[in-house]
Design a protein around this motif. Structure first.
Motif, PDB file in Angstrom:
ATOM      1  N   LEU A   1       0.841  -1.207   0.000  1.00 39.06           N
ATOM      2  CA  LEU A   1       0.000   0.000   0.000  1.00 39.06           C
ATOM      3  C   LEU A   1       0.874   1.254   0.000  1.00 39.06           C
ATOM      4  O   LEU A   1       0.643   2.183  -0.791  1.00 39.06           O
ATOM      5  CB  LEU A   1      -0.912  -0.001   1.225  1.00 39.06           C
ATOM      6  CG  LEU A   1      -1.721   1.278   1.411  1.00 39.06           C
ATOM      7  CD1 LEU A   1      -3.022   1.196   0.641  1.00 39.06           C
ATOM      8  CD2 LEU A   1      -2.020   1.563   2.866  1.00 39.06           C
ATOM      9  N   LEU A   2       1.881   1.273   0.887  1.00 41.23           N
ATOM     10  CA  LEU A   2       2.742   2.461   0.986  1.00 41.23           C
ATOM     11  C   LEU A   2       3.471   2.700  -0.329  1.00 41.23           C
ATOM     12  O   LEU A   2       3.620   3.842  -0.774  1.00 41.23           O
ATOM     13  CB  LEU A   2       3.743   2.303   2.136  1.00 41.23           C
ATOM     14  CG  LEU A   2       3.144   2.272   3.550  1.00 41.23           C
ATOM     15  CD1 LEU A   2       4.223   2.014   4.588  1.00 41.23           C
ATOM     16  CD2 LEU A   2       2.423   3.570   3.874  1.00 41.23           C
TER      17      LEU A   2
ATOM     18  N   LYS B   1       2.449   1.831  -3.329  1.00 35.75           N
ATOM     19  CA  LYS B   1       1.480   2.303  -4.343  1.00 35.75           C
ATOM     20  C   LYS B   1       1.232   3.797  -4.197  1.00 35.75           C
ATOM     21  O   LYS B   1       0.974   4.498  -5.174  1.00 35.75           O
ATOM     22  CB  LYS B   1       0.138   1.576  -4.190  1.00 35.75           C
ATOM     23  CG  LYS B   1       0.162   0.146  -4.634  1.00 35.75           C
ATOM     24  CD  LYS B   1      -0.008   0.004  -6.119  1.00 35.75           C
ATOM     25  CE  LYS B   1       0.093  -1.471  -6.498  1.00 35.75           C
ATOM     26  NZ  LYS B   1       0.397  -1.667  -7.903  1.00 35.75           N
ATOM     27  N   GLY B   2       1.305   4.288  -2.964  1.00 30.23           N
ATOM     28  CA  GLY B   2       1.052   5.707  -2.714  1.00 30.23           C
ATOM     29  C   GLY B   2       2.096   6.632  -3.310  1.00 30.23           C
ATOM     30  O   GLY B   2       1.831   7.817  -3.496  1.00 30.23           O
TER      31      GLY B   2
ATOM     32  N   GLN C   1       3.731   5.869  -6.222  1.00 30.39           N
ATOM     33  CA  GLN C   1       3.935   5.482  -7.631  1.00 30.39           C
ATOM     34  C   GLN C   1       2.838   6.088  -8.495  1.00 30.39           C
ATOM     35  O   GLN C   1       1.752   6.392  -7.997  1.00 30.39           O
ATOM     36  CB  GLN C   1       3.864   3.956  -7.774  1.00 30.39           C
ATOM     37  CG  GLN C   1       5.052   3.216  -7.223  1.00 30.39           C
ATOM     38  CD  GLN C   1       4.830   1.702  -7.226  1.00 30.39           C
ATOM     39  OE1 GLN C   1       3.781   1.212  -7.611  1.00 30.39           O
ATOM     40  NE2 GLN C   1       5.842   0.986  -6.783  1.00 30.39           N
ATOM     41  N   ASP C   2       3.112   6.236  -9.804  1.00 30.74           N
ATOM     42  CA  ASP C   2       2.028   6.651 -10.696  1.00 30.74           C
ATOM     43  C   ASP C   2       1.307   5.403 -11.219  1.00 30.74           C
ATOM     44  O   ASP C   2       1.648   4.275 -10.829  1.00 30.74           O
ATOM     45  CB  ASP C   2       2.563   7.534 -11.837  1.00 30.74           C
ATOM     46  CG  ASP C   2       3.556   6.799 -12.724  1.00 30.74           C
ATOM     47  OD1 ASP C   2       3.623   5.556 -12.622  1.00 30.74           O
ATOM     48  OD2 ASP C   2       4.260   7.460 -13.513  1.00 30.74           O
ATOM     49  N   ALA C   3       0.351   5.601 -12.099  1.00 28.95           N
ATOM     50  CA  ALA C   3      -0.469   4.469 -12.574  1.00 28.95           C
ATOM     51  C   ALA C   3       0.380   3.399 -13.269  1.00 28.95           C
ATOM     52  O   ALA C   3       0.015   2.225 -13.295  1.00 28.95           O
ATOM     53  CB  ALA C   3      -1.544   4.983 -13.513  1.00 28.95           C
TER      54      ALA C   3
ATOM     55  N   ASN D   1       1.740  12.499  -5.587  1.00 28.18           N
ATOM     56  CA  ASN D   1       0.320  12.112  -5.459  1.00 28.18           C
ATOM     57  C   ASN D   1      -0.389  12.853  -4.331  1.00 28.18           C
ATOM     58  O   ASN D   1      -1.605  12.987  -4.337  1.00 28.18           O
ATOM     59  CB  ASN D   1       0.198  10.610  -5.179  1.00 28.18           C
ATOM     60  CG  ASN D   1       0.537   9.780  -6.395  1.00 28.18           C
ATOM     61  OD1 ASN D   1       0.422  10.257  -7.529  1.00 28.18           O
ATOM     62  ND2 ASN D   1       0.989   8.558  -6.169  1.00 28.18           N
TER      63      ASN D   1
END
Lengths: 68, 497
Positions: free
Chosen positions: A48-49, A51-52, A54-56, A65
């Motif tokens: 989760l951390l 992904k926060g 990173q871009d798509a 973000n």
């Protein structure tokens, strides 16, 4: 004769505690608990951390973000 | 994003301040007065623990919503928004604050009051220098515990939040409504960080408070004071009436034929198959989830605590795993649920097969609820004689045999308490599950959420009432089993006498 001073001078002997099969089994159980917490808690939080920040497409973008 | 964040912060601070004020006075009345019905008031105050956080929202709609019975009481303001969220959160978090403040008030040494009286300190001065001084740790710990709960709660804002967004509902809308997982992760992190900080501060404060409790303290027994007792009784009766009123409204709401047009009573709302595709199976799934979590969770948590507390050697490994056991308490359920989507719904993950099954629901619930029962088990195991295993090994008995024949039977009350805690909280939880359920594993709390979304308030209230009734039945069963267990294990005391 052995005096307290003599005893102090004697080189320290390492005491090795032998691990029985039962102790080994207990340690394996402890490792299993650790694996459970890593898989059920740490790895999902890490995903989760990451992904926060990173871009798509999965590229690292830092805190971009959060600036909206 | 910043607007949503500050909305959450504002709501959390206001709800926490109101909850602490009410819980503080209520706890004072329970411990520092001789009003009648103290046991009843205490039991009523703990009732919100049996409810899912969606229930106060639903009951408030019946009471103060657009068609509510007492809508005029809001002086033209709408329930949907900050007012409704604060009202619901105060109800939902009241028992948490009360339990913490109550503990700090019950440990005040009577000799301090006697000393204050000898020194001719007035009532007001005694209150500030003795009572409030002793409450300071409890109040601060309660502040952070309630703040964390409100900041991360989803149930109340989704039912009565209206168009007032908070982080939890924003996260839900982004992920479920917009499939924007990237921004979902960002909101999840924003939800996690303040909750983790508040948890850490609260945890440190509570440790300070526990360290300050002196075992030799003399219990305070308040003197008779008619005026004070009447004032305390009136206050507690008003708070208890509000709590019971909300619960009663939910029950009545589930029995109305067609609120607000036809208020005759019927059981039509309990015919879930007529209102929702999953029908009664959602309730069945909740029982499966709660049962699975109670059985698997209790075994894992108790044996895990045994390994951490009573296993010889491997000190560093025990310290690391002991720390990991504390992390779930700082983890909002919604954040855990979202992180499970990212981790398990990944084609390269060999454990991905559990995604969408009951197993992932049980796994997430056990992890989410891990810390509190873990601490309960640790406390109980610490109280056992540390030489039990040594005696066993001197008799050439395996540690596992000692565990099965001595540790387990002696710890049965604790095991029961853990199982009941896990069952009850699995019945009422929604936060992590909202991202993880599938059509086959929809649970009762999700059903309440969907029914409420579809404006089927009666069936939503009916399902909530069913959850409360099940939780209450389990707590009663636990109490009965505990009484039986105590009678059996303490039988020798009677014989000796």
């Amino acid at each position: 004769m052995v005096t307290p001073a003599n005893t102090m001078d004697a080189p320290a002997r390492k005491i090795r505690v032998s691990t029985s099969g039962e102790d080994l089994l207990l340690r394996l159980c402890l490792i299993a608990l650790g694996v459970f917490l890593v898989v059920g808690l740490l790895l999902p939080i890490y995903t989760l951390l990451s992904k926060g920040v990173q871009d798509a497409d999965g590229n690292f973008v830092g805190l971009q973000n959060f600036v909206t | 994003m910043s607007v949503v964040f500050f909305n959450s912060l504002r709501i959390s601070v206001i709800s926490t301040a109101i909850t602490l004020l009410i819980a503080g006075v209520y706890a004072f009345a329970l411990t520092h007065s001789r009003m009648p019905g103290r046991g009843f008031f205490r039991a009523v105050a703990l009732m919100p623990l049996l409810t899912p956080s969606l229930l106060p929202g639903i009951a408030l709609i019946y009471l103060f919503g657009t068609q509510g019975f007492f809508r005029e009481a809001l002086f033209g303001h709408s329930l949907y928004g900050p007012i409704g969220i604060v009202m619901g959160e105060v109800f939902f978090t009241f028992p948490i604050a009360l339990m913490i403040v109550l503990t700090s008030l019950m440990t005040i040494d009577r000799r301090l009051y006697e000393a204050a009286k000898t020194l001719r300190a007035g009532r007001v001065r005694t209150f500030f220098t003795v009572t409030l001084h002793a409450m300071r740790f409890g109040l601060s710990a309660a502040f952070f515990a309630v703040f964390t709960k409100v900041f991360t709660d989803f149930g109340v804002p989704i039912t009565v939040g209206g168009s007032y967004p908070v982080l939890a509902t924003d996260l839900y809308q982004k992920v479920i409504g917009g499939f924007d997982f990237q921004m979902g992760a960002v909101v999840g992190i924003l939800l996690f960080i303040p909750a983790a900080i508040a948890f850490l501060i609260g945890h440190l404060l509570q440790r300070g408070h526990s360290a300050g409790i002196d075992g030799s303290a003399v219990i305070y027994i308040p003197e008779k004071s008619r005026g004070r007792d009447i004032a305390c009784f009136v206050f507690c009766a008003a708070v208890a009436a509000a709590i019971l009123g909300i619960l009663l409204m939910a029950v009545l709401g589930s029995l109305f034929k067609l609120w607000p047009y036809n208020l005759s009573l019927s059981l039509a709302s309990y015919n879930f198959t007529a209102h929702e595709s999953s029908g009664w199976s959602a309730y069945g799934n909740s029982l499966k989830l709660a049962g699975g979590t109670a059985v698997f969770g209790t075994a894992l948590i108790f044996f895990g605590a045994y390994l951490l507390e009573r296993m010889p050697g491997a000190a560093w490994m025990r310290a690391v795993i002991g720390f990991l056991c504390m992390v779930p308490l700082a983890m909002p359920g919604m954040v855990l649920g979202l992180s499970y989507i990212f981790f398990f719904n990944n084609p390269s993950n060999p454990l991905g097969g559990i995604y969408g099954t009951m197993t992932i629901l049980i796994l997430s619930t056990v992890v989410h609820l891990y810390t509190v029962p873990h601490l309960t088990a640790l406390t109980s195991l610490k109280q056992l004689d540390p030489g039990l295993e040594a005696v066993g090994s001197s008799l050439k008995v395996s540690r596992f045999v000692t565990f099965g024949r001595v540790i387990l039977p002696v710890s049965l009350p604790t095991i029961l308490r853990i199982a009941s805690y896990l069952f009850m909280n699995s019945m009422t939880t929604i936060s992590a599950l909202v991202f993880l359920y599938s059509a086959n594993t929809k649970v009762a709390t999700i059903s309440v959420l969907l029914l409420n979304d579809n404006a089927m308030l009666g069936p939503a209230a009916a399902m909530s009432v069913l959850i409360v009734a099940t939780s209450a039945a389990v707590v009663s069963l636990q109490w009965l089993l505990m009484q039986g267990l105590l009678r059996r294990t303490n039988a020798w005391r009677g014989k000796e006498a």
